[in-house]
Design a protein around this motif. Structure first.
Motif, PDB file in Angstrom:
ATOM      1  N   UNK A  13      28.014  73.794  25.341  1.00  0.00           N
ATOM      2  CA  UNK A  13      26.836  74.661  25.379  1.00  0.00           C
ATOM      3  C   UNK A  13      25.715  74.115  24.480  1.00  0.00           C
ATOM      4  N   UNK A  16      23.744  71.083  25.607  1.00  0.00           N
ATOM      5  CA  UNK A  16      22.975  71.177  26.855  1.00  0.00           C
ATOM      6  C   UNK A  16      23.738  70.739  28.083  1.00  0.00           C
ATOM      7  N   UNK A  17      25.058  70.949  28.079  1.00  0.00           N
ATOM      8  CA  UNK A  17      25.868  70.574  29.237  1.00  0.00           C
ATOM      9  C   UNK A  17      26.484  71.772  29.948  1.00  0.00           C
ATOM     10  N   UNK A  18      26.158  72.971  29.478  1.00  0.00           N
ATOM     11  CA  UNK A  18      26.863  74.154  30.012  1.00  0.00           C
ATOM     12  C   UNK A  18      26.286  74.605  31.347  1.00  0.00           C
ATOM     13  N   UNK A  19      27.176  74.951  32.269  1.00  0.00           N
ATOM     14  CA  UNK A  19      26.776  75.549  33.538  1.00  0.00           C
ATOM     15  C   UNK A  19      26.451  77.023  33.280  1.00  0.00           C
ATOM     16  N   UNK A  20      25.741  77.669  34.214  1.00  0.00           N
ATOM     17  CA  UNK A  20      25.376  79.076  33.984  1.00  0.00           C
ATOM     18  C   UNK A  20      26.561  79.966  33.620  1.00  0.00           C
ATOM     19  N   UNK A  23      27.534  79.403  30.025  1.00  0.00           N
ATOM     20  CA  UNK A  23      26.587  80.019  29.086  1.00  0.00           C
ATOM     21  C   UNK A  23      26.855  81.522  29.000  1.00  0.00           C
ATOM     22  N   UNK A  24      27.203  82.127  30.128  1.00  0.00           N
ATOM     23  CA  UNK A  24      27.510  83.568  30.117  1.00  0.00           C
ATOM     24  C   UNK A  24      28.786  83.844  29.323  1.00  0.00           C
ATOM     25  N   UNK A 139      26.995  92.385  53.700  1.00  0.00           N
ATOM     26  CA  UNK A 139      26.277  92.802  52.506  1.00  0.00           C
ATOM     27  C   UNK A 139      25.691  94.201  52.746  1.00  0.00           C
ATOM     28  N   UNK A 140      25.421  94.920  51.656  1.00  0.00           N
ATOM     29  CA  UNK A 140      24.908  96.287  51.779  1.00  0.00           C
ATOM     30  C   UNK A 140      23.588  96.330  52.562  1.00  0.00           C
ATOM     31  N   UNK A 141      22.783  95.289  52.427  1.00  0.00           N
ATOM     32  CA  UNK A 141      21.489  95.290  53.135  1.00  0.00           C
ATOM     33  C   UNK A 141      21.557  94.602  54.478  1.00  0.00           C
ATOM     34  N   UNK A 170      28.699  83.643  53.111  1.00  0.00           N
ATOM     35  CA  UNK A 170      28.958  83.366  51.697  1.00  0.00           C
ATOM     36  C   UNK A 170      30.464  83.268  51.506  1.00  0.00           C
ATOM     37  N   UNK A 208      24.626  77.908  44.509  1.00  0.00           N
ATOM     38  CA  UNK A 208      23.703  78.479  43.534  1.00  0.00           C
ATOM     39  C   UNK A 208      23.207  77.452  42.526  1.00  0.00           C
ATOM     40  N   UNK A 209      23.776  76.255  42.522  1.00  0.00           N
ATOM     41  CA  UNK A 209      23.314  75.240  41.575  1.00  0.00           C
ATOM     42  C   UNK A 209      22.409  74.203  42.220  1.00  0.00           C
ATOM     43  N   UNK A 210      22.012  74.466  43.449  1.00  0.00           N
ATOM     44  CA  UNK A 210      21.019  73.588  44.070  1.00  0.00           C
ATOM     45  C   UNK A 210      21.581  72.470  44.934  1.00  0.00           C
TER      46      UNK A 210
END
Lengths: 316, 184
Positions: A13, A16-20, A23-24, A139-141, A170, A208-210
């Motif tokens: 972390x 600067x190598x942590x994935x989202x 970090x959470x 999904x709900x929507x 998904x 989600x990571x591109x």
């Protein structure tokens, strides 16, 4: 988490190598005990990675809030224009709603297959065939703000209706967006890998990571969940594939290797193709295979623009 | 008395958004800082992400975790920023190399801990020290280090965790003092 796992996590972390999600995890760990914050601060003296001053959320909100109001004001200033447009739009939408209600059932969907494969209609023109023990939830929507379906397991989609809302599947960390097509989404290796195979049309894959890929008819790809990368099917298959050559001509061997590794191996002298090879390769990299072949036959190889060139004297 | 349900709804919406902001702002800014190494840029990045979320109404539409979407947006935003502006290199030459000290005492302690870090480095096993140096001083990413040293990324992660443990142990007499200086 053990103290070793914490050290690995916060090193990653702070540098600067942590994935989202990592970090959470750090933030959740910080909330567990005030001493954890001290630990992190101290680690940052060794690794760097933390600001000297704590961010002030209250002051920051005062800077952000006016920008949010401005965004709202723009829509209010257009209220009369919007009202006029709305009347026309409402009439059109009402007609469309009635038409669509007959055409497509947009009720939230939930399909669950039993032990065997089962087919379900997604609409009057589209269907899904769920493999055994698979599940598809809307999904709900769904049908209003999106056409997002969450898949657990494997399914074959045949989507023939075109909608302004693209159908998106998904599964795990991967999203598969349909662009009018027939395609398979298959969960492999206990869900660690997802295979996507397109029979007709095309799909757009992203996470989600591109990471993203376009896949056309006749193509297939694997997505590795843990490392979040796409791997060409042929490439991954070679890592799980065995080749047994028993007194086979080098021409035949090269033909098979070119297909399996999607490369272009050529011979400097076509007579080399008559050489015979007996060998077994199990889950080997292409370079290793070539090294063994050239060593065995007293040949050499060099890389070319699109593959490899085998050189040497023809066999006697 | 205002009894307009639309106004009420908007106020509630804004309050909910503020609550989301207050809950995650510090954590997201901390995360952004680990990439950008600059407090102002990290805060600007996170504030802009919240404005975008509000404008695109993403914070309400998303049925998956909003928190996860925010952290992903920060991660992607920071990586894009680093790529475009090469900010890491710029700040490595300014802020990190030339820290500002509030007092002579703090400066003295930071100099001292810098020397202790050097001494501590010498006590690390060879591979562990090499990985630490590449990461900390050459600012290489784990993947880059793994490629450079022909190691798996998991080995790099484990070695850095080990480096932290050993360095903390070596610096145990200095770290509490330094921390107290920094928070005062």
């Amino acid at each position: 988490m053990t103290s070793e796992e914490i050290d690995i996590l916060i090193s990653k972390y702070l540098l600067g190598n942590a994935l989202p999600e990592e970090a959470m995890q750090v933030e959740e760990w910080l909330l567990k005990d005030p001493q954890n914050k001290v630990y992190l601060e101290q680690a940052s003296q060794i690794f760097g990675g933390l600001s000297r001053s704590e961010p002030n959320a209250l002051a920051a909100w005062q800077r952000v809030k006016p920008q949010l109001k401005q965004a709202k004001k723009i829509s209010i200033s257009r209220v009369w224009l919007s009202a006029a447009a709305s009347i026309i739009l409402l009439a059109t939408l009402s007609w469309l709603f009635v038409w669509r209600a007959n055409e497509i059932d947009e009720k939230p969907l939930a399909f669950i297959s039993g032990d065997t494969a089962q087919a379900f209609a997604l609409s009057t023109k589209s269907e899904v065939k769920l493999e055994g023990n698979s599940k598809l939830l809307a999904d709900a929507g769904y049908g209003k703000t999106n056409r997002l379906l969450t898949l657990t397991g494997s399914a074959y989609f045949n989507v023939q209706d075109h909608d302004s809302l693209p159908l998106t599947i998904h599964t795990g960390n991967l999203f598969v967006r349909d662009i009018g097509t027939k395609f398979l989404v298959k969960s492999l290796a206990g869900g660690d890998t997802i295979l996507v195979k397109v029979d007709e049309g095309q799909v757009f894959l992203f996470d989600s990571l591109g990471s993203e890929k376009h896949l056309k008819a006749g193509e297939e790809i694997k997505y590795i969940q843990k490392s979040r990368i796409f791997v060409g099917t042929q490439l991954i298959d070679t890592l799980h594939q065995s080749f047994t050559f028993t007194d086979q001509s080098l021409s035949e061997v090269i033909f098979m290797l070119n297909r399996a590794y999607r490369t272009h191996i050529t011979l400097q002298n076509q007579l080399l193709g008559n050489c015979r090879l007996t060998a077994r390769f199990e889950k080997e990299e292409l370079e290793t295979v070539l090294l063994v072949i050239t060593e065995t036959m007293n040949l050499s190889y060099e890389t070319t623009r699109d593959g490899y060139l085998l050189k040497g004297e023809p066999c006697k | 008395m205002i009894n307009n349900p639309k106004i009420k709804a908007t106020a509630t919406e804004l309050e909910r958004f503020e609550s989301l902001f207050q809950e995650h702002y510090s954590g997201l800014t901390r995360y952004a800082f680990t990439f950008l190494k600059n407090g102002d840029e990290a805060e600007d990045m996170v504030q802009q992400i919240f404005v975008n979320f509000w404008e695109k109404n993403q914070w309400q539409q998303a049925h998956t975790s909003v928190k996860s979407l925010l952290y992903t947006a920060v991660h992607n935003g920071c990586l894009n920023k680093i790529k475009q502006e090469q900010v890491r290199l710029r700040y490595a030459n300014t802020q990190l190399a030339k820290p500002h000290f509030n007092t002579h005492e703090e400066a003295w302690h930071l100099k001292e801990i810098g020397e202790e870090i050097k001494k501590g480095l010498e006590t690390l096993p060879e591979q562990c020290r090499r990985i630490f140096e590449l990461s900390r001083f050459q600012e290489m990413k784990y993947q880059e280090i793994a490629n450079e040293l022909n190691l798996s990324i998991k080995t790099v992660e484990n070695q850095m965790g080990k480096a932290l443990k050993l360095m903390r142990s070596h610096l145990k007499d200095y770290l509490p003092t330094l921390f107290l200086l920094l928070i005062n």
